[in-house]
Design an enzyme around this catalytic site. Sequence first.
Site, PDB file in Angstrom:
ATOM      1  N   ARG A  71       0.633  -1.408  -0.262  1.00  0.00           N
ATOM      2  CA  ARG A  71       0.007  -0.075  -0.114  1.00  0.00           C
ATOM      3  C   ARG A  71       0.982   1.256   0.265  1.00  0.00           C
ATOM      4  NH1 ARG A  71      -3.727  -0.166   4.825  1.00  0.00           N
ATOM      5  NH2 ARG A  71      -4.576   2.209   3.821  1.00  0.00           N
ATOM      6  N   GLN A 102      -9.387  10.866   7.185  1.00  0.00           N
ATOM      7  CA  GLN A 102      -9.465   9.585   7.924  1.00  0.00           C
ATOM      8  C   GLN A 102      -8.348   8.823   7.444  1.00  0.00           C
ATOM      9  OE1 GLN A 102     -13.420   7.407   8.709  1.00  0.00           O
ATOM     10  NE2 GLN A 102     -13.601   9.605   7.099  1.00  0.00           N
ATOM     11  N   HIS A 120      -6.436   8.997  11.395  1.00  0.00           N
ATOM     12  CA  HIS A 120      -5.566   8.089  11.378  1.00  0.00           C
ATOM     13  C   HIS A 120      -4.440   7.115  11.041  1.00  0.00           C
ATOM     14  CE1 HIS A 120      -9.902   5.343  10.868  1.00  0.00           C
ATOM     15  NE2 HIS A 120     -10.610   6.273  11.803  1.00  0.00           N
ATOM     16  N   CYS A 155      17.096  -1.187  21.271  1.00  0.00           N
ATOM     17  CA  CYS A 155      15.771  -1.548  21.746  1.00  0.00           C
ATOM     18  C   CYS A 155      15.468  -3.135  20.764  1.00  0.00           C
ATOM     19  CB  CYS A 155      14.856  -0.910  21.040  1.00  0.00           C
ATOM     20  SG  CYS A 155      12.717  -0.283  20.845  1.00  0.00           S
ATOM     21  N   GLY A 192     -16.423  11.792   0.551  1.00  0.00           N
ATOM     22  CA  GLY A 192     -16.048  10.517  -0.011  1.00  0.00           C
ATOM     23  C   GLY A 192     -15.261   9.145   1.410  1.00  0.00           C
ATOM     24  N   SER A 194     -17.358   6.529   3.751  1.00  0.00           N
ATOM     25  CA  SER A 194     -19.368   5.673   3.828  1.00  0.00           C
ATOM     26  C   SER A 194     -19.421   5.522   5.593  1.00  0.00           C
ATOM     27  CB  SER A 194     -18.681   3.899   3.998  1.00  0.00           C
ATOM     28  OG  SER A 194     -17.412   3.829   5.117  1.00  0.00           O
TER      29      SER A 194
HETATM   30  P1  OAD Z   1     -14.629   3.326   2.623  1.00  0.00           P
HETATM   31  O1  OAD Z   1     -14.064   2.263   1.940  1.00  0.00           O
HETATM   32  O2  OAD Z   1     -15.642   2.892   3.931  1.00  0.00           O
HETATM   33  O3  OAD Z   1     -15.703   4.478   2.286  1.00  0.00           O
HETATM   34  C1  OAD Z   1     -15.152   4.712   0.706  1.00  0.00           C
HETATM   35  C2  OAD Z   1     -16.701   5.734   0.336  1.00  0.00           C
HETATM   36  O4  OAD Z   1     -16.079   6.837  -0.936  1.00  0.00           O
HETATM   37  C3  OAD Z   1     -17.189   5.340  -0.022  1.00  0.00           C
HETATM   38  O5  OAD Z   1     -19.082   5.779   0.215  1.00  0.00           O
HETATM   39  C4  OAD Z   1     -17.508   5.450  -1.289  1.00  0.00           C
HETATM   40  O6  OAD Z   1     -19.197   5.268  -1.959  1.00  0.00           O
HETATM   41  C5  OAD Z   1     -17.024   6.950  -1.980  1.00  0.00           C
HETATM   42  N1  OAD Z   1     -16.540   7.215  -2.902  1.00  0.00           N
HETATM   43  C6  OAD Z   1     -15.810   6.394  -3.812  1.00  0.00           C
HETATM   44  N2  OAD Z   1     -15.880   7.283  -5.022  1.00  0.00           N
HETATM   45  C7  OAD Z   1     -15.409   8.147  -4.474  1.00  0.00           C
HETATM   46  C8  OAD Z   1     -15.184   9.247  -5.585  1.00  0.00           C
HETATM   47  N3  OAD Z   1     -14.357   9.398  -6.449  1.00  0.00           N
HETATM   48  N4  OAD Z   1     -15.917  10.272  -5.034  1.00  0.00           N
HETATM   49  C9  OAD Z   1     -15.633  10.862  -3.973  1.00  0.00           C
HETATM   50  N5  OAD Z   1     -16.426   9.812  -2.744  1.00  0.00           N
HETATM   51  C10 OAD Z   1     -16.357   8.334  -3.629  1.00  0.00           C
HETATM   52  O7  OAD Z   1     -13.845   4.015   3.104  1.00  0.00           O
HETATM   53  P2  OAD Z   1     -13.464   5.212   5.029  1.00  0.00           P
HETATM   54  O8  OAD Z   1     -15.415   5.786   4.676  1.00  0.00           O
HETATM   55  O9  OAD Z   1     -12.547   5.941   4.524  1.00  0.00           O
HETATM   56  O10 OAD Z   1      -9.671   2.969   8.498  1.00  0.00           O
HETATM   57  O11 OAD Z   1     -13.543   4.029   5.584  1.00  0.00           O
HETATM   58  C11 OAD Z   1     -13.026   4.460   6.828  1.00  0.00           C
HETATM   59  C12 OAD Z   1     -11.638   4.047   7.869  1.00  0.00           C
HETATM   60  O12 OAD Z   1     -12.621   2.233   7.271  1.00  0.00           O
HETATM   61  C13 OAD Z   1     -10.472   4.116   6.945  1.00  0.00           C
HETATM   62  O13 OAD Z   1     -10.141   5.216   7.245  1.00  0.00           O
HETATM   63  C14 OAD Z   1      -9.698   2.930   6.938  1.00  0.00           C
HETATM   64  C15 OAD Z   1     -10.555   1.875   7.430  1.00  0.00           C
HETATM   65  O14 OAD Z   1     -10.437   0.508   7.634  1.00  0.00           O
HETATM   66  C16 OAD Z   1      -8.474   2.676   9.881  1.00  0.00           C
HETATM   67  O15 OAD Z   1      -7.400   1.765   8.460  1.00  0.00           O
HETATM   68  C17 OAD Z   1      -8.491   2.197  10.983  1.00  0.00           C
END
Ligand code: OAD
Length: 250
Positions: A71, A102, A120, A155, A192, A194
């Site tokens: 990644r 995030q 994060h 360490c 962007g 969820s």
């Molecule tokens: P998600 O993968 O849960 O959600 C991504 C969101 O982006 C979805 O609602 C999509 O519809 C939207 N999306 C997709 N393409 C897009 C675009 N071109 N423009 C705007 N939006 C778009 O990702 P997060 O909500 O960021 O945490 O997830 C939250 C956390 O869950 C992450 O930070 C990570 C993950 O597990 C850790 O790793 C602690």
Amino acid sequence: MKDLIHQAADILAHAHRLVVLTGAGISKESGIPTFREAQQGLWAQQDPQRLATMQGFLANPTLVWDWYQFRLRLVEQAQPNPGHRAIAELEQRLPHVEVITQNVDGLHVQAGSRRVLELHGNIRRFKCLRGHGGLTMADLAGQEATPPLCPHPGCQALVRPGVVWFGENLDYRILNQAVADSEACDVMLIVGTSGVVQPAASLPYRAWNARARIIEVNPQPSELTDLAHVYLAGPAGVVLPQVLAVMSEQ
Ligand code: OAD
């Protein structure tokens, strides 16, 4: 949609304190996969318990290390997209803008945003299991072991990614700042995410309770869409530049 873009532009143009809350969707157009989207999302293909928890790391440190290295390479090849750049541009135009993300990819800073809270962590930073933090790949250079061992004198603990995993607390200073900013803003722009991972997903509720106007940009409705006064259904890299273009005309 045109009307909604105008409404969003109008709200943003009058913002005194704007918070922009972002998730993986903002970086999708930079080639970085999201987590929860069907088919292409990282968590659709991989088990987060194995890859993003301390238990998973202790069970198979090499697997987790290699996945984060994969990644990291994706992030290093990525460039900010027009969505990141539009958010950085808002900082030039409005009196006070905070980005709360995030994402661990650092693309907001690369795009020019200066006030960024990384809830994060950052995928370019590492820490050891005894707590020596702030390590970079340069600090670990020349080690064969995967994961490498902590270079601090005496360490030698295992080194892990410096990101927040499931079941772990966020850095309390960063979280406190994010909460304070969310409660003090008069406009929150959500892009962007969820909206299912806490505590990030609770920040829009704090803004809403403090009577902020809420704008959301996401091609799909999220758990937060019901809070939004204006919901713009589309990709950030397309929609946000349109909003800025309308702001320029006003
Ligand atoms: P998600 O993968 O849960 O959600 C991504 C969101 O982006 C979805 O609602 C999509 O519809 C939207 N999306 C997709 N393409 C897009 C675009 N071109 N423009 C705007 N939006 C778009 O990702 P997060 O909500 O960021 O945490 O997830 C939250 C956390 O869950 C992450 O930070 C990570 C993950 O597990 C850790 O790793 C602690």
